[in-house]
Motif scaffolding. Sequence first.
Motif, mmCIF file in Angstrom:
data_model
loop_
_atom_site.group_PDB
_atom_site.id
_atom_site.type_symbol
_atom_site.label_atom_id
_atom_site.label_comp_id
_atom_site.label_asym_id
_atom_site.label_seq_id
_atom_site.Cartn_x
_atom_site.Cartn_y
_atom_site.Cartn_z
ATOM 1 N N THR A 70 0.849 -1.183 0.000
ATOM 2 C CA THR A 70 0.000 0.000 0.000
ATOM 3 C C THR A 70 0.887 1.237 0.000
ATOM 4 O O THR A 70 1.727 1.402 0.883
ATOM 5 N N ILE A 71 0.700 2.091 -1.018
ATOM 6 C CA ILE A 71 1.519 3.302 -1.132
ATOM 7 C C ILE A 71 0.675 4.572 -1.171
ATOM 8 O O ILE A 71 1.211 5.661 -1.255
ATOM 9 N N GLY A 72 -0.647 4.434 -1.137
ATOM 10 C CA GLY A 72 -1.513 5.595 -1.061
ATOM 11 C C GLY A 72 -1.947 6.177 -2.396
ATOM 12 O O GLY A 72 -2.607 7.207 -2.445
ATOM 13 N N PHE A 73 -1.551 5.554 -3.506
ATOM 14 C CA PHE A 73 -2.027 5.968 -4.824
ATOM 15 C C PHE A 73 -1.997 4.755 -5.749
ATOM 16 O O PHE A 73 -1.401 3.732 -5.430
ATOM 17 N N SER A 74 -2.662 4.889 -6.879
ATOM 18 C CA SER A 74 -2.679 3.820 -7.877
ATOM 19 C C SER A 74 -1.504 4.032 -8.831
ATOM 20 O O SER A 74 -1.546 4.923 -9.675
ATOM 21 N N PRO A 75 -0.442 3.250 -8.719
ATOM 22 C CA PRO A 75 0.734 3.488 -9.549
ATOM 23 C C PRO A 75 0.492 3.084 -11.004
ATOM 24 O O PRO A 75 -0.312 2.203 -11.284
ATOM 25 N N ASP A 76 1.210 3.734 -11.906
ATOM 26 C CA ASP A 76 1.135 3.393 -13.322
ATOM 27 C C ASP A 76 2.411 2.734 -13.813
ATOM 28 O O ASP A 76 2.419 2.119 -14.868
ATOM 29 N N LEU A 77 3.484 2.883 -13.056
ATOM 30 C CA LEU A 77 4.740 2.189 -13.352
ATOM 31 C C LEU A 77 5.330 1.733 -12.024
ATOM 32 O O LEU A 77 5.436 2.528 -11.088
ATOM 33 N N VAL A 78 5.670 0.448 -11.958
ATOM 34 C CA VAL A 78 6.339 -0.110 -10.782
ATOM 35 C C VAL A 78 7.608 -0.799 -11.263
ATOM 36 O O VAL A 78 7.582 -1.622 -12.177
ATOM 37 N N TRP A 79 8.721 -0.467 -10.622
ATOM 38 C CA TRP A 79 10.045 -1.035 -10.936
ATOM 39 C C TRP A 79 10.481 -1.779 -9.687
ATOM 40 O O TRP A 79 10.603 -1.180 -8.620
ATOM 41 N N ALA A 96 1.025 8.219 -13.074
ATOM 42 C CA ALA A 96 0.878 8.940 -14.339
ATOM 43 C C ALA A 96 -0.558 9.406 -14.557
ATOM 44 O O ALA A 96 -0.981 9.620 -15.688
ATOM 45 N N GLY A 97 -1.306 9.556 -13.494
ATOM 46 C CA GLY A 97 -2.674 10.062 -13.628
ATOM 47 C C GLY A 97 -3.698 8.948 -13.693
ATOM 48 O O GLY A 97 -3.379 7.768 -13.665
ATOM 49 N N ASP A 98 -4.956 9.352 -13.815
ATOM 50 C CA ASP A 98 -6.064 8.404 -13.754
ATOM 51 C C ASP A 98 -6.715 8.103 -15.091
ATOM 52 O O ASP A 98 -7.582 7.250 -15.175
ATOM 53 N N THR A 99 -6.325 8.813 -16.148
ATOM 54 C CA THR A 99 -7.011 8.688 -17.428
ATOM 55 C C THR A 99 -6.066 8.200 -18.514
ATOM 56 O O THR A 99 -4.966 8.725 -18.673
ATOM 57 N N THR A 100 -6.514 7.191 -19.266
ATOM 58 C CA THR A 100 -5.776 6.731 -20.432
ATOM 59 C C THR A 100 -6.341 7.426 -21.663
ATOM 60 O O THR A 100 -7.548 7.404 -21.895
ATOM 61 N N THR A 101 -5.485 8.063 -22.436
ATOM 62 C CA THR A 101 -5.880 8.758 -23.661
ATOM 63 C C THR A 101 -5.357 7.972 -24.854
ATOM 64 O O THR A 101 -4.210 7.542 -24.860
#
Length: 167
Positions: free
Chosen positions: A7-16, A84-89
């Motif tokens: 748990t890191i407190g946000f929804s990550p878009d890239l995890v290394w 990287a935000g919540d929206t995929t464009t």
Amino acid sequence: NGSQSITIGFSPDLVWTKSRANSYEHQLFDTLRGNNQEIRSNSTAASRDLANSLTFDSSGFTMPSNNNNANYGTGASVAWAWDAGDTTTTVAKDANGTNLPGATCEYRANTTNGFSVVKVADPQSNEARVHGLGAAPDFFICKSTASADSWHTYWKVLGRSYYINLN
């Protein structure tokens, strides 16, 4: 060992991820390619579906088994995560407005943090990459996920004529 919910407190878009106790490979996962889609930064290999390795959730991520090098065996591990935000464009044109024949570009961009994740299907040579940041990036990493190829990095201070292979 076993399932690990981070748990890191946000929804990550890239995890290394990386094992610090063993010489296992670095592993990168991103939301555009989806859960369990692993790519290794120290290898030219293509992306692969690594079942039960890493899934994204609204407040972090889960490494459900021992298939992830950072969650295998004993010892310390580390993970870095970016939002990287919540929206995929999705777009079908490059940054210059040129149509991408048969190609699409998906991105998630966080302009406040200056970070985005981009996925291009069927990339064309010399196309201007769409990234959603609103300004030219000072640094980026580019890797073909479909084939064995080097990781190319761009650094503003080096200019357009030079790049560094991450792997």
